[in-house]
Design a protein around this motif. Structure first.
Motif, PDB file in Angstrom:
ATOM      1  N   UNK A  16      49.753  62.426  56.165  1.00 30.67           N
ATOM      2  CA  UNK A  16      48.993  61.643  57.128  1.00 30.67           C
ATOM      3  C   UNK A  16      47.553  61.406  56.679  1.00 30.67           C
ATOM      4  N   UNK A  17      47.191  61.944  55.531  1.00 31.47           N
ATOM      5  CA  UNK A  17      45.801  61.847  55.055  1.00 31.47           C
ATOM      6  C   UNK A  17      45.702  60.813  53.942  1.00 31.47           C
ATOM      7  N   UNK A  18      44.516  60.286  53.812  1.00 35.87           N
ATOM      8  CA  UNK A  18      44.185  59.438  52.673  1.00 35.87           C
ATOM      9  C   UNK A  18      43.442  60.251  51.641  1.00 35.87           C
ATOM     10  N   UNK A  19      43.975  60.320  50.445  1.00 36.89           N
ATOM     11  CA  UNK A  19      43.424  61.188  49.408  1.00 36.89           C
ATOM     12  C   UNK A  19      43.015  60.326  48.218  1.00 36.89           C
ATOM     13  N   UNK A  20      41.726  60.135  48.068  1.00 38.87           N
ATOM     14  CA  UNK A  20      41.181  59.391  46.935  1.00 38.87           C
ATOM     15  C   UNK A  20      40.719  60.394  45.884  1.00 38.87           C
ATOM     16  N   UNK A  21      41.308  60.354  44.700  1.00 36.76           N
ATOM     17  CA  UNK A  21      41.011  61.344  43.672  1.00 36.76           C
ATOM     18  C   UNK A  21      40.818  60.658  42.322  1.00 36.76           C
ATOM     19  N   UNK A  22      40.173  61.375  41.445  1.00 38.87           N
ATOM     20  CA  UNK A  22      39.896  60.880  40.101  1.00 38.87           C
ATOM     21  C   UNK A  22      39.875  62.063  39.144  1.00 38.87           C
ATOM     22  N   UNK A  23      39.754  61.788  37.859  1.00 39.75           N
ATOM     23  CA  UNK A  23      39.737  62.832  36.811  1.00 39.75           C
ATOM     24  C   UNK A  23      40.944  63.758  36.966  1.00 39.75           C
ATOM     25  N   UNK A  24      42.134  63.191  36.780  1.00 43.91           N
ATOM     26  CA  UNK A  24      43.372  63.913  37.035  1.00 43.91           C
ATOM     27  C   UNK A  24      44.021  64.457  35.766  1.00 43.91           C
ATOM     28  N   UNK A  25      43.230  64.728  34.751  1.00 36.40           N
ATOM     29  CA  UNK A  25      43.812  65.233  33.510  1.00 36.40           C
ATOM     30  C   UNK A  25      44.421  66.628  33.684  1.00 36.40           C
ATOM     31  N   UNK A  67      41.125  51.337  44.872  1.00 35.04           N
ATOM     32  CA  UNK A  67      41.666  52.631  45.298  1.00 35.04           C
ATOM     33  C   UNK A  67      41.375  52.894  46.780  1.00 35.04           C
ATOM     34  N   UNK A  68      40.168  52.567  47.214  1.00 38.29           N
ATOM     35  CA  UNK A  68      39.829  52.762  48.626  1.00 38.29           C
ATOM     36  C   UNK A  68      40.724  51.888  49.505  1.00 38.29           C
ATOM     37  N   UNK A  69      40.971  50.643  49.086  1.00 37.39           N
ATOM     38  CA  UNK A  69      41.858  49.774  49.848  1.00 37.39           C
ATOM     39  C   UNK A  69      43.272  50.325  49.942  1.00 37.39           C
ATOM     40  N   UNK A  70      43.767  50.898  48.850  1.00 39.20           N
ATOM     41  CA  UNK A  70      45.113  51.481  48.872  1.00 39.20           C
ATOM     42  C   UNK A  70      45.175  52.707  49.785  1.00 39.20           C
ATOM     43  N   UNK A  71      44.130  53.536  49.758  1.00 35.35           N
ATOM     44  CA  UNK A  71      44.104  54.722  50.614  1.00 35.35           C
ATOM     45  C   UNK A  71      44.052  54.323  52.089  1.00 35.35           C
ATOM     46  N   UNK A  72      43.178  53.376  52.426  1.00 37.50           N
ATOM     47  CA  UNK A  72      43.074  52.938  53.818  1.00 37.50           C
ATOM     48  C   UNK A  72      44.346  52.238  54.281  1.00 37.50           C
ATOM     49  N   UNK A  73      45.001  51.523  53.383  1.00 38.29           N
ATOM     50  CA  UNK A  73      46.275  50.888  53.745  1.00 38.29           C
ATOM     51  C   UNK A  73      47.303  51.942  54.133  1.00 38.29           C
ATOM     52  N   UNK A  74      47.356  53.023  53.400  1.00 38.44           N
ATOM     53  CA  UNK A  74      48.306  54.096  53.699  1.00 38.44           C
ATOM     54  C   UNK A  74      47.987  54.763  55.028  1.00 38.44           C
ATOM     55  N   UNK A  75      46.712  54.884  55.356  1.00 47.07           N
ATOM     56  CA  UNK A  75      46.318  55.562  56.588  1.00 47.07           C
ATOM     57  C   UNK A  75      46.494  54.663  57.811  1.00 47.07           C
ATOM     58  N   UNK A  76      46.151  53.382  57.676  1.00 41.47           N
ATOM     59  CA  UNK A  76      46.107  52.486  58.832  1.00 41.47           C
ATOM     60  C   UNK A  76      47.500  51.969  59.204  1.00 41.47           C
ATOM     61  N   UNK A  77      48.303  51.576  58.209  1.00 38.57           N
ATOM     62  CA  UNK A  77      49.569  50.915  58.481  1.00 38.57           C
ATOM     63  C   UNK A  77      50.740  51.866  58.249  1.00 38.57           C
ATOM     64  N   UNK A  78      51.833  51.598  58.969  1.00 39.39           N
ATOM     65  CA  UNK A  78      53.062  52.345  58.756  1.00 39.39           C
ATOM     66  C   UNK A  78      53.771  51.823  57.506  1.00 39.39           C
ATOM     67  N   UNK A  79      54.845  52.505  57.117  1.00 42.14           N
ATOM     68  CA  UNK A  79      55.572  52.094  55.918  1.00 42.14           C
ATOM     69  C   UNK A  79      56.186  50.719  56.104  1.00 42.14           C
ATOM     70  N   UNK A  80      56.726  50.439  57.284  1.00 43.54           N
ATOM     71  CA  UNK A  80      57.318  49.124  57.534  1.00 43.54           C
ATOM     72  C   UNK A  80      56.257  48.036  57.524  1.00 43.54           C
ATOM     73  N   UNK A  81      55.083  48.335  58.079  1.00 43.73           N
ATOM     74  CA  UNK A  81      54.008  47.348  58.072  1.00 43.73           C
ATOM     75  C   UNK A  81      53.529  47.057  56.653  1.00 43.73           C
ATOM     76  N   UNK A  82      53.502  48.091  55.825  1.00 43.48           N
ATOM     77  CA  UNK A  82      53.109  47.876  54.431  1.00 43.48           C
ATOM     78  C   UNK A  82      54.153  47.036  53.706  1.00 43.48           C
ATOM     79  N   UNK A  83      55.447  47.272  53.990  1.00 47.36           N
ATOM     80  CA  UNK A  83      56.502  46.485  53.360  1.00 47.36           C
ATOM     81  C   UNK A  83      56.458  45.033  53.827  1.00 47.36           C
ATOM     82  N   UNK A  84      55.924  44.789  55.021  1.00 47.82           N
ATOM     83  CA  UNK A  84      55.781  43.421  55.518  1.00 47.82           C
ATOM     84  C   UNK A  84      54.572  42.711  54.944  1.00 47.82           C
ATOM     85  N   UNK A  85      53.809  43.391  54.112  1.00 48.35           N
ATOM     86  CA  UNK A  85      52.678  42.739  53.445  1.00 48.35           C
ATOM     87  C   UNK A  85      51.317  43.077  54.008  1.00 48.35           C
ATOM     88  N   UNK A  86      51.234  43.958  54.997  1.00 46.40           N
ATOM     89  CA  UNK A  86      49.924  44.332  55.542  1.00 46.40           C
ATOM     90  C   UNK A  86      49.193  45.253  54.566  1.00 46.40           C
TER      91      UNK A  86
END
Length: 299
Positions: free
Chosen positions: A31-40, A178-197
């Motif tokens: 349920x969280x948005x996790x923005x991360x970097x330097x993942x070596x 990356x921020x847009x992808x994280x917020x998309x995961x938090x704001x919209x459901x999986x079905x809404x994301x599949x519909x293009x939101x």
């Protein structure tokens, strides 16, 4: 992020974190948005800035040593002399120091320092005022710039338009995506994301471009129907037109779709028939309304 911890509870990930008042809370990781970097080292937790902290600590140590040298160079001792005769006691040493100071330093307006043959040598103390060598400072700065991916001109706001575009595309734009992808995961459901939101982070980098570049973009998109007059004015930091006049799109007249005849070709066809497109002979014998009426009567 420093006060968060990801824990595994029977195969399900949970986020354990601490609030501002010191209370511990948990929430499902999905349920969280996790923005991360330097993942070596870790694709889940990433890596901290420990490598850069080592460089910063090294720079701080060199700076402290340089400051100690600078403080030592500001010592009240200005001259060092060597007597060719032994000093009997402390009082004799103090008396000789006072005499030398009174005759050569205190109230001496001639600028000449004199001593007799009782001294074998007399040297002035040299001061070291350099904190760090320019090469060392430059090397430390380059290591910091390379780690953070930013240059000296960007920090000093002395960059050119091309330098800003390169910095935006390499550092800013990936973070916005990356921020847009994280917020998309938090704001919209999986079905809404599949519909293009989706959430898209927009940043108008043209505001940092030169006036000439902004004018070229504004006019280049406006007269091709790609932008309205208001959007072109926004690029130039100008207000929109009143009464919705700037909401229309315009296309230059010389543009035409591939395969359609140009104006000159249509004019030649009209000339071959002997009819002028604007004359009564070129108009149809029956109007569209009369044609509809006759069709109704026939039915």
């Amino acid at each position: 992020p420093d006060s968060c911890e990801i824990v595994d509870v029977y195969g399900q990930l949970w986020l354990k974190y601490e609030t501002g008042d010191g209370q511990k809370q948990i929430i499902e990781y999905e349920l969280c948005g996790h923005l991360r970097t330097m993942q070596n080292k870790s694709t889940l937790m990433g890596e901290n800035n420990a490598p850069f902290k080592k460089v910063a600590a090294l720079y701080e140590q060199d700076l402290d040593k340089s400051m100690e040298k600078l403080a030592a160079s500001e010592s009240p001792v200005q001259w060092v002399g060597q007597l060719n005769a032994p000093i009997l006691d402390d009082d004799a040493l103090k008396e000789e120091q006072d005499r030398l100071n009174r005759l050569n330093l205190k109230g001496n307006k001639t600028g000449t320092f004199l001593y007799d043959n009782r001294y074998t040598r007399m040297d002035q103390v040299s001061k070291e005022t350099s904190i760090m060598s320019p090469d060392d400072i430059k090397q430390m700065e380059n290591m910091a710039y390379s780690y953070w991916g930013v240059g000296e001109k960007l920090l000093q706001n002395a960059y050119t338009e091309d330098e800003w575009n390169g910095f935006y595309q390499s550092r800013i734009e990936p973070i916005l995506i990356q921020i847009g992808e994280v917020l998309t995961k938090v704001v919209f459901s999986r079905n809404q994301i599949m519909d293009g939101n989706a959430v898209e982070m927009a940043s108008n980098r043209l505001q940092y471009a030169s006036i000439k570049s902004r004018i070229d973009v504004a006019f280049g998109t406006y007269d091709r129907g790609m932008a309205t007059m208001d959007s072109s004015l926004d690029i130039l930091n100008l207000p929109p037109l009143p009464n919705g006049e700037g909401a229309h799109r315009y296309i230059r007249g010389e543009y035409r779709q591939e395969g359609t005849p140009a104006k000159s070709e249509r004019k030649e066809e009209n000339d071959d028939t002997g009819n002028d497109p604007g004359s009564d002979a070129a108009k149809p014998d029956i109007s569209a309304r009369e044609l509809r009426d006759k069709e109704k009567d026939r039915v």
